[in-house]
Design an enzyme around this catalytic site. Sequence first.
Site, PDB file in Angstrom:
ATOM      1  N   LYS A  50       0.883  -1.171   0.000  1.00  0.00           N
ATOM      2  CA  LYS A  50       0.000   0.000   0.000  1.00  0.00           C
ATOM      3  C   LYS A  50       0.925   1.227   0.000  1.00  0.00           C
ATOM      4  CE  LYS A  50      -3.874   2.333   1.098  1.00  0.00           C
ATOM      5  NZ  LYS A  50      -4.855   2.606   0.076  1.00  0.00           N
ATOM      6  N   ASN A  81     -13.579   3.734  -4.756  1.00  0.00           N
ATOM      7  CA  ASN A  81     -12.996   3.972  -3.431  1.00  0.00           C
ATOM      8  C   ASN A  81     -12.543   5.414  -3.318  1.00  0.00           C
ATOM      9  OD1 ASN A  81      -9.812   4.252  -2.960  1.00  0.00           O
ATOM     10  ND2 ASN A  81     -10.141   3.103  -4.864  1.00  0.00           N
ATOM     11  N   ASN A 140       3.924   6.261  -7.000  1.00  0.00           N
ATOM     12  CA  ASN A 140       2.487   6.442  -7.205  1.00  0.00           C
ATOM     13  C   ASN A 140       2.234   7.870  -7.689  1.00  0.00           C
ATOM     14  OD1 ASN A 140      -0.253   6.893  -6.971  1.00  0.00           O
ATOM     15  ND2 ASN A 140      -0.507   5.762  -5.065  1.00  0.00           N
ATOM     16  N   CYS A 143      -2.874   8.212  -7.980  1.00  0.00           N
ATOM     17  CA  CYS A 143      -4.081   8.148  -7.154  1.00  0.00           C
ATOM     18  C   CYS A 143      -4.970   9.349  -7.508  1.00  0.00           C
ATOM     19  CB  CYS A 143      -3.716   8.180  -5.665  1.00  0.00           C
ATOM     20  SG  CYS A 143      -5.169   8.203  -4.621  1.00  0.00           S
ATOM     21  N   LYS A 181       3.939   4.200 -11.670  1.00  0.00           N
ATOM     22  CA  LYS A 181       2.536   3.781 -11.844  1.00  0.00           C
ATOM     23  C   LYS A 181       1.730   4.949 -12.404  1.00  0.00           C
ATOM     24  CE  LYS A 181      -1.338   1.485  -9.556  1.00  0.00           C
ATOM     25  NZ  LYS A 181      -1.822   0.920  -8.292  1.00  0.00           N
ATOM     26  N   CYS A 351     -37.902 -14.788 -28.744  1.00  0.00           N
ATOM     27  CA  CYS A 351     -38.377 -13.867 -27.696  1.00  0.00           C
ATOM     28  C   CYS A 351     -38.514 -12.436 -28.239  1.00  0.00           C
ATOM     29  CB  CYS A 351     -37.440 -13.897 -26.490  1.00  0.00           C
ATOM     30  SG  CYS A 351     -35.845 -13.104 -26.782  1.00  0.00           S
ATOM     31  N   CYS A 383     -23.533  -4.650 -38.250  1.00  0.00           N
ATOM     32  CA  CYS A 383     -22.955  -3.968 -37.082  1.00  0.00           C
ATOM     33  C   CYS A 383     -22.561  -4.934 -35.970  1.00  0.00           C
ATOM     34  CB  CYS A 383     -23.920  -2.918 -36.538  1.00  0.00           C
ATOM     35  SG  CYS A 383     -25.401  -3.616 -35.768  1.00  0.00           S
TER      36      CYS A 383
HETATM   37  C1  LIG Z   1      -9.562   0.530  -1.739  1.00  0.00           C
HETATM   38  C2  LIG Z   1      -8.426   0.738  -2.706  1.00  0.00           C
HETATM   39  C3  LIG Z   1      -7.250   1.345  -2.275  1.00  0.00           C
HETATM   40  C4  LIG Z   1      -6.192   1.561  -3.168  1.00  0.00           C
HETATM   41  N1  LIG Z   1      -5.043   2.125  -2.715  1.00  0.00           N
HETATM   42  C5  LIG Z   1      -4.001   2.306  -3.565  1.00  0.00           C
HETATM   43  C6  LIG Z   1      -2.754   2.813  -3.100  1.00  0.00           C
HETATM   44  O1  LIG Z   1      -2.548   3.092  -1.913  1.00  0.00           O
HETATM   45  N2  LIG Z   1      -1.759   2.985  -4.015  1.00  0.00           N
HETATM   46  C7  LIG Z   1      -1.909   2.659  -5.344  1.00  0.00           C
HETATM   47  O2  LIG Z   1      -0.967   2.814  -6.129  1.00  0.00           O
HETATM   48  N3  LIG Z   1      -3.096   2.152  -5.804  1.00  0.00           N
HETATM   49  C8  LIG Z   1      -4.120   1.962  -4.951  1.00  0.00           C
HETATM   50  N4  LIG Z   1      -5.290   1.409  -5.402  1.00  0.00           N
HETATM   51  C9  LIG Z   1      -5.423   1.083  -6.837  1.00  0.00           C
HETATM   52  C10 LIG Z   1      -5.060  -0.369  -7.139  1.00  0.00           C
HETATM   53  O3  LIG Z   1      -3.721  -0.642  -6.843  1.00  0.00           O
HETATM   54  C11 LIG Z   1      -5.288  -0.692  -8.629  1.00  0.00           C
HETATM   55  O4  LIG Z   1      -4.458   0.133  -9.407  1.00  0.00           O
HETATM   56  C12 LIG Z   1      -6.735  -0.504  -9.073  1.00  0.00           C
HETATM   57  O5  LIG Z   1      -7.629  -0.879  -8.056  1.00  0.00           O
HETATM   58  C13 LIG Z   1      -7.058  -1.306 -10.344  1.00  0.00           C
HETATM   59  O6  LIG Z   1      -6.886  -2.683 -10.151  1.00  0.00           O
HETATM   60  P1  LIG Z   1      -8.123  -3.700  -9.825  1.00  0.00           P
HETATM   61  O7  LIG Z   1      -9.183  -3.472 -10.859  1.00  0.00           O
HETATM   62  O8  LIG Z   1      -7.511  -5.078  -9.851  1.00  0.00           O
HETATM   63  O9  LIG Z   1      -8.604  -3.329  -8.477  1.00  0.00           O
HETATM   64  C14 LIG Z   1      -6.335   1.167  -4.530  1.00  0.00           C
HETATM   65  C15 LIG Z   1      -7.519   0.541  -4.950  1.00  0.00           C
HETATM   66  C16 LIG Z   1      -8.559   0.311  -4.052  1.00  0.00           C
HETATM   67  C17 LIG Z   1      -9.805  -0.371  -4.544  1.00  0.00           C
END
Ligand SMILES: Cc1cc2nc3c(=O)[nH]c(=O)nc-3n(C[C@H](O)[C@H](O)[C@H](O)COP(=O)(O)O)c2cc1C
Length: 395
Positions: A50, A81, A140, A143, A181, A351, A383
Amino acid sequence: MRFEEKVDLGTEFCGLRLVNPFLLASAPPTANGNMIKRAFELGWGGAVTKTIPPDDMELRDVSPRLKAVRQNNGKIFGLENIELISCRTLSGWLDEIRDIKECFPDRVLIASIMAEVRQDDWQQMAISLQKAGADALELNFSCPHGMPEKGLGSAIGQDAELTTLITSWVKAVATIPVIVKLSPNVTDIGQIARAAEKGGADGLAAINTVQCLAGVDLDSFAPQPSVHGFSTLGGLSGPAVKPIGLRCVAQMAEASRLPISGLGGISSWREAVEYILVGASNVQVCTEVMLRGYGVVKAMKSGLARYLSSKGLSSVEELRGRALPKLVSHASLSREFRVWPQIDQMTCNACGRCVTACRDGGGHALHIIDDQLILNEAACTGCGLCINICDSLHL
Ligand SMILES: Cc1cc2nc3c(=O)[nH]c(=O)nc-3n(C[C@H](O)[C@H](O)[C@H](O)COP(=O)(O)O)c2cc1C
């Protein structure tokens, strides 16, 4: 012999050896050392912590911070989230990083970091984490909620110059690979991938969540998830974002030569294969693990091994990027190729769903005559709408 034993799922990323290509993404499933160790016991090839903030960054999460987006049948196909990065600071993480690496030396542990646009913060974090034994760093820059209001997260990844600058700060002190990322919430992800490469990045990861608003309560008018009546824009993850993730990874593979860790909506080995086919070297998973637990990796590994074996391939690397030559400009697509739906009269129960869709969204080419579905080939525009809405119609 099991398929995993015949096919070597081992692969390489930025010079690091992965025992299999399945990593836990930076998220709640990697919130602390004990959780990561439990995941490694169940077979994950690696994990991204995390996102870790510097010691002087004060963070406090809100409650609730998740909101599911559901299909009509109630199944979750997306998760919003508004969670912040780790509320545990750097010092708290260092011993845990040492401990995880001591217990699982053959698994790849990537430390995700985020700081303000201050050279010293980024460099101090990088130095401490590599000293503690992290195998790589993930920056990161992606976010989409909370952090960008303060100039962090996707505020950095939406700016090519800042992306290059901060990557180069970390690279100046890093002795381990530096992965950037990226955010899907940009106009041109290829441009940002090149900016990271210019800063010296060793690898890329994408996607982070897609900026979203999960819904609005019709009674209270409160946007969701509602924190005591109020909300904020959040980030969408899970199956709904896979098409966006695949698009981003394909564009990054096209724009840059850096290896890519692909993620976004991976819930089985099938989506993992799709990411590898558009250029990912390995994949990360978050939402599927949040919904179904670390154990999902078992079926992902056996499914991937079985798939590789069925294709006569013996490694993940042989699969990487195989779809990319088939992704061409719209102008290059054939105008001669033409599809007409085939009707399976054995399963069609007349249907009329496809008839309505074709009448109001297509060429009005499907009709029910004497309780039987009939195609008027001259009216069909090719299509493909009907074959997408009913299994009794196919190519
Ligand atoms: C609750 C939650 C918390 C997250 N926290 C972080 C984080 O602290 N750092 C980060 O780089 N990505 C964070 N992410 C993003 C995930 O690492 C990931 O990039 C994103 O959820 C897409 O992948 P998924 O579809 O498999 O969930 C978070 C995602 C969720 C759902």
